[in-house]
Write an enzyme that holds these catalytic residues in place. Structure first.
Site, PDB file in Angstrom:
ATOM      1  N   LYS A 199      -3.434  21.267  -8.372  1.00 56.06           N
ATOM      2  CA  LYS A 199      -2.917  22.246  -9.326  1.00 56.06           C
ATOM      3  C   LYS A 199      -2.263  21.540 -10.509  1.00 56.06           C
ATOM      4  CE  LYS A 199      -2.205  25.851  -5.866  1.00 56.06           C
ATOM      5  NZ  LYS A 199      -1.251  26.773  -5.209  1.00 56.06           N
ATOM      6  N   ASP A 237       9.753   7.148  -0.039  1.00 51.26           N
ATOM      7  CA  ASP A 237       8.914   7.817  -1.012  1.00 51.26           C
ATOM      8  C   ASP A 237       8.652   6.864  -2.175  1.00 51.26           C
ATOM      9  OD1 ASP A 237       8.339   9.657  -3.445  1.00 51.26           O
ATOM     10  OD2 ASP A 237       8.241  11.015  -1.727  1.00 51.26           O
ATOM     11  N   ASP A 253     -11.836   9.802  -3.030  1.00 56.81           N
ATOM     12  CA  ASP A 253     -13.075  10.573  -2.972  1.00 56.81           C
ATOM     13  C   ASP A 253     -13.000  11.778  -3.900  1.00 56.81           C
ATOM     14  OD1 ASP A 253     -11.064  11.682  -1.141  1.00 56.81           O
ATOM     15  OD2 ASP A 253     -12.591  13.172  -0.674  1.00 56.81           O
ATOM     16  N   GLU A 271       0.859  -1.182   0.000  1.00 56.05           N
ATOM     17  CA  GLU A 271       0.000   0.000   0.000  1.00 56.05           C
ATOM     18  C   GLU A 271       0.892   1.228   0.000  1.00 56.05           C
ATOM     19  OE1 GLU A 271      -3.718   2.082   2.437  1.00 56.05           O
ATOM     20  OE2 GLU A 271      -2.246   0.870   3.528  1.00 56.05           O
ATOM     21  N   ASP A 298      -2.856  11.876  -2.199  1.00 58.65           N
ATOM     22  CA  ASP A 298      -2.925  13.339  -2.320  1.00 58.65           C
ATOM     23  C   ASP A 298      -3.294  13.693  -3.763  1.00 58.65           C
ATOM     24  OD1 ASP A 298      -2.409  16.102  -2.475  1.00 58.65           O
ATOM     25  OD2 ASP A 298      -0.808  15.962  -0.990  1.00 58.65           O
ATOM     26  N   THR A 326     -10.508   3.004   4.982  1.00 51.84           N
ATOM     27  CA  THR A 326      -9.435   3.727   5.646  1.00 51.84           C
ATOM     28  C   THR A 326     -10.060   4.751   6.579  1.00 51.84           C
ATOM     29  OG1 THR A 326      -9.245   5.574   4.096  1.00 51.84           O
ATOM     30  CG2 THR A 326      -8.110   3.523   3.506  1.00 51.84           C
ATOM     31  N   GLU A 327      -9.256   5.307   7.471  1.00 48.98           N
ATOM     32  CA  GLU A 327      -9.760   6.346   8.358  1.00 48.98           C
ATOM     33  C   GLU A 327     -10.303   7.522   7.546  1.00 48.98           C
ATOM     34  OE1 GLU A 327      -6.515   4.154  10.622  1.00 48.98           O
ATOM     35  OE2 GLU A 327      -6.816   4.893   8.602  1.00 48.98           O
TER      36      GLU A 327
END
Length: 211
Positions: free
Chosen positions: A121, A95, A153, A43, A117, A190-191
């Site tokens: 932009k 990363d 989402d 993940e 994330d 997930t949270e």
């Protein structure tokens, strides 16, 4: 996900080096980190760790690796893994752009991208984890029949990801624009997913492969 800086975070992670590494170099030998040689699912961006820990408990026949670059966040996942005694879970603070330095060709069976994330932009598009630059990394470490499972989402990120994966020549399936409308029994929230779905945000999901 960012949390307040904990000066002791690195020392804490080092004290649990059996399950978490802040500088792992085992390219092509990641299986040796586990007690059993089993399929590997990773993940990328594990956040607080609910998804990866629950998946590991549900599927003891699979080895899981949670990847979270923020050491302060990783502490929470380590705590869960230790408290629950999860044997088929390991953790990396790296990363995503360095995944090919850690995993050998075809060493991974599945990649999970959960609520990455969105980098909204346009000038930041290359930072999105479904940009072609990252897709090439996943392709290098996944088995020929390996898959990417992606949830978000963010509608714009989802549309971008479909376009990016399609242009990369990937095969898409099980595209779902409202995952919780008929939620699969095996879906692990997930949270972040729980928080925003409770606010009425629709959850998008898809599966993709390079084969």
């Amino acid at each position: 996900m960012r949390m307040r800086n904990k000066p002791w975070a690195e020392d804490y992670l080092l004290s649990h080096s059996d399950i978490v590494s802040i500088d792992l170099s085992r390219k092509g030998e990641i299986q040796s980190w586990f007690n059993k040689s089993q399929p590997i699912h990773i993940e990328v961006g594990s956040g607080m760790g609910r998804f990866i820990t629950e998946m590991a408990k549900m599927n003891p026949h699979i080895n899981y690796i949670g990847i979270e670059r923020d050491k302060n966040v990783m502490i929470r996942i380590v705590e869960k893994a230790v408290e629950q005694g999860i044997e088929n879970l390991r953790l990396l603070t790296v990363d995503a752009e360095h995944l090919t330095d850690i995993f050998g060709e075809g060493e991974v069976d599945r990649v999970y991208l959960n609520f990455s994330d969105p980098w909204p932009k346009t000038r930041h598009a290359k930072r999105r984890l479904t940009h072609a630059n990252y897709l090439s990394i996943y392709k290098a470490i996944l088995k020929s029949d390996g898959e990417i499972h992606f949830k978000t989402d963010n509608q714009q990120l989802f549309e971008f990801s479909i376009e990016s994966m399609s242009q990369f020549g990937m095969k898409l399936k099980n595209i779902n624009l409202n995952l919780h409308e008929n939620e699969p029994e095996d879906n692990i929230k997930t949270e972040y997913e729980e928080k925003f779905s409770n606010k009425g945000f629709r959850i998008n999901r898809l599966e993709a492969s390079f084969n």
